[in-house]
Design a protein around this motif. Structure first.
Motif, PDB file in Angstrom:
ATOM      1  N   SER A 248      21.769  11.845-105.020  1.00 17.06           N
ATOM      2  CA  SER A 248      21.431  12.392-103.702  1.00 17.06           C
ATOM      3  C   SER A 248      20.526  13.610-103.890  1.00 17.06           C
ATOM      4  N   GLN A 255      18.188  17.956 -94.968  1.00 13.80           N
ATOM      5  CA  GLN A 255      18.829  16.650 -94.874  1.00 13.80           C
ATOM      6  C   GLN A 255      19.235  16.166 -96.265  1.00 13.80           C
ATOM      7  N   ARG A 257      19.746  13.148 -98.587  1.00 16.42           N
ATOM      8  CA  ARG A 257      19.279  11.777 -98.659  1.00 16.42           C
ATOM      9  C   ARG A 257      19.524  11.242-100.074  1.00 16.42           C
ATOM     10  N   ASP A 280      12.816   6.999-102.168  1.00 11.86           N
ATOM     11  CA  ASP A 280      13.931   7.245-101.240  1.00 11.86           C
ATOM     12  C   ASP A 280      14.616   5.917-100.904  1.00 11.86           C
ATOM     13  N   THR A 282      17.568   5.918 -98.949  1.00 13.32           N
ATOM     14  CA  THR A 282      18.574   6.251 -97.936  1.00 13.32           C
ATOM     15  C   THR A 282      18.766   5.121 -96.938  1.00 13.32           C
ATOM     16  N   GLU A 283      17.670   4.585 -96.402  1.00 12.19           N
ATOM     17  CA  GLU A 283      17.778   3.519 -95.415  1.00 12.19           C
ATOM     18  C   GLU A 283      18.382   2.261 -96.032  1.00 12.19           C
ATOM     19  N   ARG A 284      18.012   1.970 -97.273  1.00 14.69           N
ATOM     20  CA  ARG A 284      18.553   0.787 -97.920  1.00 14.69           C
ATOM     21  C   ARG A 284      20.066   0.905 -98.101  1.00 14.69           C
ATOM     22  N   ARG A 285      20.539   2.080 -98.523  1.00 19.07           N
ATOM     23  CA  ARG A 285      21.973   2.304 -98.686  1.00 19.07           C
ATOM     24  C   ARG A 285      22.711   2.202 -97.357  1.00 19.07           C
ATOM     25  N   ALA A 286      22.099   2.770 -96.307  1.00 16.72           N
ATOM     26  CA  ALA A 286      22.730   2.711 -94.987  1.00 16.72           C
ATOM     27  C   ALA A 286      22.837   1.263 -94.509  1.00 16.72           C
ATOM     28  N   HIS A 287      21.787   0.487 -94.784  1.00 13.02           N
ATOM     29  CA  HIS A 287      21.798  -0.922 -94.399  1.00 13.02           C
ATOM     30  C   HIS A 287      22.913  -1.673 -95.119  1.00 13.02           C
TER      31      HIS A 287
END
Length: 371
Positions: A248, A255, A257, A280, A282-287
């Motif tokens: 992270s 923020q 991330r 980055d 972050t979006e992939r992990r959230a998905h």
């Protein structure tokens, strides 16, 4: 100065994956992007022959295959003197652990594509590798020319120096145009990574700092890892020369991330540096986390529905048995209807059992299966 073309439609690309579906996905994407010389095989034993025949500009290589693994294929190519930066290797894998990445880098891979494939990432990473390989070929050609010119005297030497400067400009263009965040950090005598001495536009966009701000910082002040984790990374970099990990980080806006980072130890003019390449995630992990939660919810729903259906089914079957026992007549139609009802209830119960079993056996996996 020669303009380096960014049209890679004629680039020769070899896809190696034992799963035909993965081959078709990659080939379809490449064709959509205009590539015309695409070769592929699902048999890893054919790779050396295909490389010798087609001399590909890029090799997309699966790691986990039944006949030969991707590691064994790279060993074959190395023994046949087919491994060079002029034919970069991009590894296709669902195994994203550090050990696999470290081994692949040691064996000669230049980059990774993680399954399931993100189409925009496939396109950008392939273009980056093809651009790098083309740049290396151009530089190799230029260097060969420069050596001849240097031998001809001071006038030729001056021209060579000018062309070297142009080559450095090309390198700088590649460095700045890379979408990943790249920072170059000095390494002190104690093998500690000190302050950032250079960065590209991708790093400024990713971390949110101005260039002057970022150049006054250390990567340790951006990454959110403790001293023990940092020490382990430094020791591994010292021992192997490269490492890949996820961690992270905090950007300028505060923020928190997540990033996937690759660090490579390099030497320039007698000094040691660490090149830190980060993307980055972050979006992939959230998905993936959202999918995991959804999967857990579906399991719970399936269990509840199974329980809700089984109770009335059990009552229906009990009533059928009771009616059969109480029926003292030889009413053929009634007997037939009761038997049909009993069989339908058992069939519905089997369907519920089957659905429940599938849900219980399923386990959400963020990595697309390679086999």
């Amino acid at each position: 100065m020669t303009n380096l073309s960014t049209d890679f439609s004629d680039a020769r690309i070899l896809i190696v994956d034992d799963q035909e579906a993965n081959v078709e996905v990659l080939r379809g994407l490449l064709e959509i992007k205009g590539y015309t010389s695409i070769y592929h095989t699902t048999d890893a034993r054919q790779v050396l022959t295909l490389v010798e025949k087609h001399e590909p500009d890029l090799l997309l290589l699966d790691l986990m295959m039944p006949q030969l693994s991707g590691f064994e294929v790279m060993a074959q190519l190395r023994n046949a003197n087919k491994m060079s930066g002029l034919m970069p290797i991009m590894v296709l894998t669902a195994d994203v652990n550090d050990l696999s990445k470290e081994r692949a880098l040691r064996e000669g891979a230049q980059d990774f594509l993680t399954k399931p494939f993100a189409f925009f990432e496939v396109d950008l990473r392939i273009r980056n590798l093809l651009f790098t390989a083309r740049l290396l070929r151009e530089l190799s050609r230029k260097n060969a020319q420069l050596e001849v010119k240097v031998e001809k005297g001071s006038e030729a030497l001056q021209r060579a120096q000018t062309e070297i400067l142009e080559s450095e400009t090309k390198y700088r263009t590649l460095f700045e145009s890379n979408l990943d965040g790249i920072t170059i950090c000095a390494v002190d005598e104690g093998h500690q990574i000190s302050k950032i001495i250079d960065c590209n536009e991708g790093a400024l966009q990713m971390y949110g700092y101005e260039r002057e701000e970022l150049m006054a910082m250390h990567m340790g002040s951006i990454e959110l890892s403790d001293d023990k984790q940092h020490a382990v990374k430094i020791e591994k970099l010292k021992r192997t020369g490269s490492l890949t990990y996820e961690t992270s980080y905090r950007n300028k806006a505060g923020q928190e991330r997540f990033m996937e980072a690759k660090v490579v130890r390099i030497e320039l003019e007698g000094r040691v540096y660490a090149m830190h390449i980060a993307s980055d995630i972050t979006e992939r992990r959230a998905h993936l986390e959202a999918l995991e939660k959804q999967n857990a919810s579906l399991k719970e729903i399936a269990w509840q529905q199974s329980h809700n259906f089984r109770a009335p089914l059990a009552r229906i079957l009990s009533l059928v048995d009771l009616i059969n026992q109480e029926n003292k007549t030889d009413d053929v139609e009634l007997i037939y209807l009761l038997e049909a009802l009993r069989l339908s209830a058992y069939e519905l119960d089997d369907v519920i059992h089957h659905i429940t079993r599938l849900v219980e056996q399923s386990k959400f996996d963020s990595k697309s299966p390679e086999q």
